[in-house]
Design an enzyme around this catalytic site. Structure first.
Site, PDB file in Angstrom:
ATOM      1  N   LYS A  16       0.838  -1.208   0.000  1.00  0.00           N
ATOM      2  CA  LYS A  16       0.000   0.000   0.000  1.00  0.00           C
ATOM      3  C   LYS A  16       0.872   1.257   0.000  1.00  0.00           C
ATOM      4  O   LYS A  16       0.672   2.174  -0.787  1.00  0.00           O
ATOM      5  CB  LYS A  16      -0.926   0.030   1.243  1.00  0.00           C
ATOM      6  CG  LYS A  16      -1.842  -1.175   1.377  1.00  0.00           C
ATOM      7  CD  LYS A  16      -2.741  -1.084   2.600  1.00  0.00           C
ATOM      8  CE  LYS A  16      -2.019  -1.102   3.930  1.00  0.00           C
ATOM      9  NZ  LYS A  16      -1.316  -2.379   4.237  1.00  0.00           N
ATOM     10  N   ARG A  91     -10.303   0.318   8.034  1.00  0.00           N
ATOM     11  CA  ARG A  91      -9.791  -1.012   8.363  1.00  0.00           C
ATOM     12  C   ARG A  91     -10.839  -1.883   9.035  1.00  0.00           C
ATOM     13  O   ARG A  91     -10.581  -3.033   9.365  1.00  0.00           O
ATOM     14  CB  ARG A  91      -8.630  -0.830   9.333  1.00  0.00           C
ATOM     15  CG  ARG A  91      -7.319  -1.328   8.797  1.00  0.00           C
ATOM     16  CD  ARG A  91      -6.254  -0.872   9.756  1.00  0.00           C
ATOM     17  NE  ARG A  91      -5.074  -1.617   9.596  1.00  0.00           N
ATOM     18  CZ  ARG A  91      -3.954  -1.129   9.075  1.00  0.00           C
ATOM     19  NH1 ARG A  91      -3.880   0.107   8.631  1.00  0.00           N
ATOM     20  NH2 ARG A  91      -2.890  -1.878   9.006  1.00  0.00           N
ATOM     21  N   ARG A 130      12.146  -5.360   5.649  1.00  0.00           N
ATOM     22  CA  ARG A 130      11.990  -3.937   5.322  1.00  0.00           C
ATOM     23  C   ARG A 130      12.750  -3.038   6.288  1.00  0.00           C
ATOM     24  O   ARG A 130      12.745  -3.255   7.488  1.00  0.00           O
ATOM     25  CB  ARG A 130      10.496  -3.622   5.382  1.00  0.00           C
ATOM     26  CG  ARG A 130      10.157  -2.157   5.245  1.00  0.00           C
ATOM     27  CD  ARG A 130       8.689  -1.933   5.129  1.00  0.00           C
ATOM     28  NE  ARG A 130       7.931  -2.466   6.252  1.00  0.00           N
ATOM     29  CZ  ARG A 130       6.618  -2.420   6.342  1.00  0.00           C
ATOM     30  NH1 ARG A 130       5.914  -1.884   5.375  1.00  0.00           N
ATOM     31  NH2 ARG A 130       6.003  -2.908   7.389  1.00  0.00           N
ATOM     32  N   ARG A 164      10.761  -0.854  11.638  1.00  0.00           N
ATOM     33  CA  ARG A 164       9.570  -0.639  12.464  1.00  0.00           C
ATOM     34  C   ARG A 164       9.528  -1.657  13.587  1.00  0.00           C
ATOM     35  O   ARG A 164       9.858  -2.810  13.396  1.00  0.00           O
ATOM     36  CB  ARG A 164       8.314  -0.752  11.590  1.00  0.00           C
ATOM     37  CG  ARG A 164       7.941   0.556  10.953  1.00  0.00           C
ATOM     38  CD  ARG A 164       6.892   0.442   9.888  1.00  0.00           C
ATOM     39  NE  ARG A 164       5.705  -0.336  10.234  1.00  0.00           N
ATOM     40  CZ  ARG A 164       4.654  -0.469   9.426  1.00  0.00           C
ATOM     41  NH1 ARG A 164       4.648   0.126   8.243  1.00  0.00           N
ATOM     42  NH2 ARG A 164       3.619  -1.178   9.780  1.00  0.00           N
ATOM     43  N   ARG A 175      -0.884  -9.044  13.082  1.00  0.00           N
ATOM     44  CA  ARG A 175      -1.371  -8.056  12.101  1.00  0.00           C
ATOM     45  C   ARG A 175      -2.149  -8.747  10.984  1.00  0.00           C
ATOM     46  O   ARG A 175      -3.184  -8.243  10.519  1.00  0.00           O
ATOM     47  CB  ARG A 175      -0.194  -7.253  11.532  1.00  0.00           C
ATOM     48  CG  ARG A 175       0.348  -6.234  12.528  1.00  0.00           C
ATOM     49  CD  ARG A 175       1.765  -5.789  12.206  1.00  0.00           C
ATOM     50  NE  ARG A 175       1.893  -5.137  10.928  1.00  0.00           N
ATOM     51  CZ  ARG A 175       3.080  -4.886  10.339  1.00  0.00           C
ATOM     52  NH1 ARG A 175       4.204  -5.241  10.945  1.00  0.00           N
ATOM     53  NH2 ARG A 175       3.127  -4.275   9.188  1.00  0.00           N
TER      54      ARG A 175
HETATM   55  P1  AP5 Z   1       4.833  -1.625   1.850  1.00  0.00           P
HETATM   56  O1  AP5 Z   1       4.533  -0.803   0.645  1.00  0.00           O
HETATM   57  O2  AP5 Z   1       5.559  -0.971   2.960  1.00  0.00           O
HETATM   58  O3  AP5 Z   1       3.512  -2.355   2.363  1.00  0.00           O
HETATM   59  P2  AP5 Z   1       2.278  -1.789   3.192  1.00  0.00           P
HETATM   60  O4  AP5 Z   1       1.055  -2.414   2.596  1.00  0.00           O
HETATM   61  O5  AP5 Z   1       2.332  -0.312   3.286  1.00  0.00           O
HETATM   62  O6  AP5 Z   1       2.573  -2.517   4.569  1.00  0.00           O
HETATM   63  P3  AP5 Z   1       2.478  -1.978   6.061  1.00  0.00           P
HETATM   64  O7  AP5 Z   1       3.294  -2.917   6.863  1.00  0.00           O
HETATM   65  O8  AP5 Z   1       2.783  -0.530   6.141  1.00  0.00           O
HETATM   66  O9  AP5 Z   1       0.947  -2.232   6.303  1.00  0.00           O
HETATM   67  P4  AP5 Z   1       0.173  -2.294   7.628  1.00  0.00           P
HETATM   68  O10 AP5 Z   1      -1.202  -2.220   7.170  1.00  0.00           O
HETATM   69  O11 AP5 Z   1       0.530  -3.476   8.473  1.00  0.00           O
HETATM   70  O12 AP5 Z   1       0.751  -1.059   8.461  1.00  0.00           O
HETATM   71  P5  AP5 Z   1       0.204   0.424   8.722  1.00  0.00           P
HETATM   72  O13 AP5 Z   1       1.363   1.302   8.801  1.00  0.00           O
HETATM   73  O14 AP5 Z   1      -0.903   0.754   7.808  1.00  0.00           O
HETATM   74  O15 AP5 Z   1       5.670  -2.913   1.347  1.00  0.00           O
HETATM   75  C1  AP5 Z   1       6.232  -3.815   2.278  1.00  0.00           C
HETATM   76  C2  AP5 Z   1       7.607  -4.297   1.772  1.00  0.00           C
HETATM   77  O16 AP5 Z   1       7.424  -5.054   0.588  1.00  0.00           O
HETATM   78  C3  AP5 Z   1       8.562  -3.159   1.405  1.00  0.00           C
HETATM   79  O17 AP5 Z   1       9.868  -3.518   1.758  1.00  0.00           O
HETATM   80  C4  AP5 Z   1       8.420  -3.041  -0.114  1.00  0.00           C
HETATM   81  O18 AP5 Z   1       9.613  -2.580  -0.718  1.00  0.00           O
HETATM   82  C5  AP5 Z   1       8.114  -4.479  -0.504  1.00  0.00           C
HETATM   83  N1  AP5 Z   1       7.214  -4.552  -1.667  1.00  0.00           N
HETATM   84  C6  AP5 Z   1       6.124  -3.780  -1.918  1.00  0.00           C
HETATM   85  N2  AP5 Z   1       5.538  -4.153  -3.071  1.00  0.00           N
HETATM   86  C7  AP5 Z   1       6.284  -5.197  -3.539  1.00  0.00           C
HETATM   87  C8  AP5 Z   1       6.198  -6.021  -4.709  1.00  0.00           C
HETATM   88  N3  AP5 Z   1       5.221  -5.846  -5.620  1.00  0.00           N
HETATM   89  N4  AP5 Z   1       7.123  -6.997  -4.860  1.00  0.00           N
HETATM   90  C9  AP5 Z   1       8.131  -7.167  -3.950  1.00  0.00           C
HETATM   91  N5  AP5 Z   1       8.268  -6.405  -2.841  1.00  0.00           N
HETATM   92  C10 AP5 Z   1       7.353  -5.441  -2.650  1.00  0.00           C
HETATM   93  O19 AP5 Z   1      -0.443   0.260  10.184  1.00  0.00           O
HETATM   94  C11 AP5 Z   1       0.366  -0.025  11.292  1.00  0.00           C
HETATM   95  C12 AP5 Z   1      -0.495  -0.174  12.545  1.00  0.00           C
HETATM   96  O20 AP5 Z   1      -1.176   1.063  12.811  1.00  0.00           O
HETATM   97  C13 AP5 Z   1      -1.612  -1.215  12.467  1.00  0.00           C
HETATM   98  O21 AP5 Z   1      -1.143  -2.519  12.768  1.00  0.00           O
HETATM   99  C14 AP5 Z   1      -2.582  -0.679  13.528  1.00  0.00           C
HETATM  100  O22 AP5 Z   1      -2.136  -0.981  14.828  1.00  0.00           O
HETATM  101  C15 AP5 Z   1      -2.484   0.838  13.347  1.00  0.00           C
HETATM  102  N6  AP5 Z   1      -3.492   1.373  12.407  1.00  0.00           N
HETATM  103  C16 AP5 Z   1      -3.230   2.040  11.227  1.00  0.00           C
HETATM  104  N7  AP5 Z   1      -4.371   2.390  10.629  1.00  0.00           N
HETATM  105  C17 AP5 Z   1      -5.381   1.946  11.426  1.00  0.00           C
HETATM  106  C18 AP5 Z   1      -6.810   1.989  11.307  1.00  0.00           C
HETATM  107  N8  AP5 Z   1      -7.423   2.565  10.265  1.00  0.00           N
HETATM  108  N9  AP5 Z   1      -7.530   1.418  12.311  1.00  0.00           N
HETATM  109  C19 AP5 Z   1      -6.938   0.835  13.391  1.00  0.00           C
HETATM  110  N10 AP5 Z   1      -5.599   0.764  13.546  1.00  0.00           N
HETATM  111  C20 AP5 Z   1      -4.829   1.313  12.565  1.00  0.00           C
HETATM  112 MG    MG Z   2       2.514   1.028   4.883  1.00  0.00          MG
END
Ligand code: AP5
Ligand code: MG
Length: 218
Positions: A16, A91, A130, A164, A175
């Site tokens: 994402k 979410r 990552r 992270r 997660r």
């Molecule tokens: P990356 O692009 O970083 O993936 P991402 O989908 O952004 O993954 P996140 O880990 O950020 O998602 P998340 O939903 O767990 O965390 P968030 O910060 O939203 O890609 C990942 C890796 O893969 C990178 O190294 C990249 O280079 C590689 N990659 C990407 N595409 C690729 C491809 N096509 N091929 C190969 N490699 C690839 O949330 C964190 C926490 O915040 C949650 O757990 C929760 O506690 C809280 N939170 C956030 N929003 C909410 C909400 N709305 N409600 C409740 N809690 C929330």
């Molecule tokens: Mg992310």
């Protein structure tokens, strides 16, 4: 290129954030990553940060009440009134319903909801490998994308990198469970409304971007 109102749905490590950055450059649309907003709150030591620190580091979801309040406030800012890429929100079904009501009240309409689909077994490697530059935030990966010169950021020359706290095997499992139980029901929610497009996230990053652009430009 027209500014868009987009939601990205996908599992942890699904890409994402990676895709949001490309789309920001392409469409001039601002990425709103709720994960980034919460991590900034933790770093700054704010009241919000103190409330959510343990939840995020344990891999659970922050309460709907906090998240809905936070995103509504952000969506009323001038810089995102014409367009946004929501990365990590909604979410839960409650968050999605509250967002729908809010958009309607403010005469805003979504252009697309994109589900980036990646099999669970690929996500652990993506997440645990990552890391990012502490100075400019540029993302890297132990297997897929190392800095060109070891220990030096390609973008800014920074030499300090961070991982992270929630990017470890145990927390990733929690997660993923949260995603599968609480977030994946959004897929049928948006399918019913008729604005869901499914993108194969298990292909080269540039090809994923190409597929997303085909949907947005159609
Ligand atoms: P990356 O692009 O970083 O993936 P991402 O989908 O952004 O993954 P996140 O880990 O950020 O998602 P998340 O939903 O767990 O965390 P968030 O910060 O939203 O890609 C990942 C890796 O893969 C990178 O190294 C990249 O280079 C590689 N990659 C990407 N595409 C690729 C491809 N096509 N091929 C190969 N490699 C690839 O949330 C964190 C926490 O915040 C949650 O757990 C929760 O506690 C809280 N939170 C956030 N929003 C909410 C909400 N709305 N409600 C409740 N809690 C929330
Ligand atoms: Mg992310």
């Amino acid at each position: 290129m027209k500014v868009k109102k987009i939601i990205l749905i996908g599992p942890p490590g699904g890409g994402k954030g990676t895709q949001a950055k490309h789309l920001e450059a392409e469409y001039g649309t601002i990425q709103l990553s709720t994960g980034d907003i919460l991590r900034e709150a933790i770093s700054s030591g704010s009241d919000l940060g103190k409330k959510v620190k343990d939840i995020i580091e344990g891999g659970g979801l922050v309460s709907d009440e906090i998240m809905i309040g936070l995103i509504k406030e952000r969506l009323l800012s001038n810089d995102v009134k014409s367009g946004f890429i929501l990365d990590g929100f909604p979410r839960t079904i409650s968050q999605a319903s509250a967002l729908n009501d809010f958009l309607e009240e403010n005469s805003m309409k979504l252009d697309a909801v994109l589900e980036i689909n990646v099999p669970d077994e690929l996500l652990i490697e993506r997440i645990t490998g990552r890391f990012s530059c502490d100075n400019c935030g540029q993302g890297y990966h132990d297997s897929f994308k190392l800095p060109k010169l070891e220990g030096i950021c390609d973008e800014c020359g920074g030499t300090v990198f961070t991982r992270r706290k929630d990017d470890n095997k145990e927390t990733v499992k929690t997660r993923l469970e949260a995603y599968n139980k609480q977030t994946s029901p959004l897929i049928s929610f948006y399918k019913k409304i008729g604005i869901l497009s499914v993108i194969d996230g298990n292909q080269d990053i540039k090809l994923v971007t190409k597929c997303i652009k085909e949907v947005l430009d159609a």
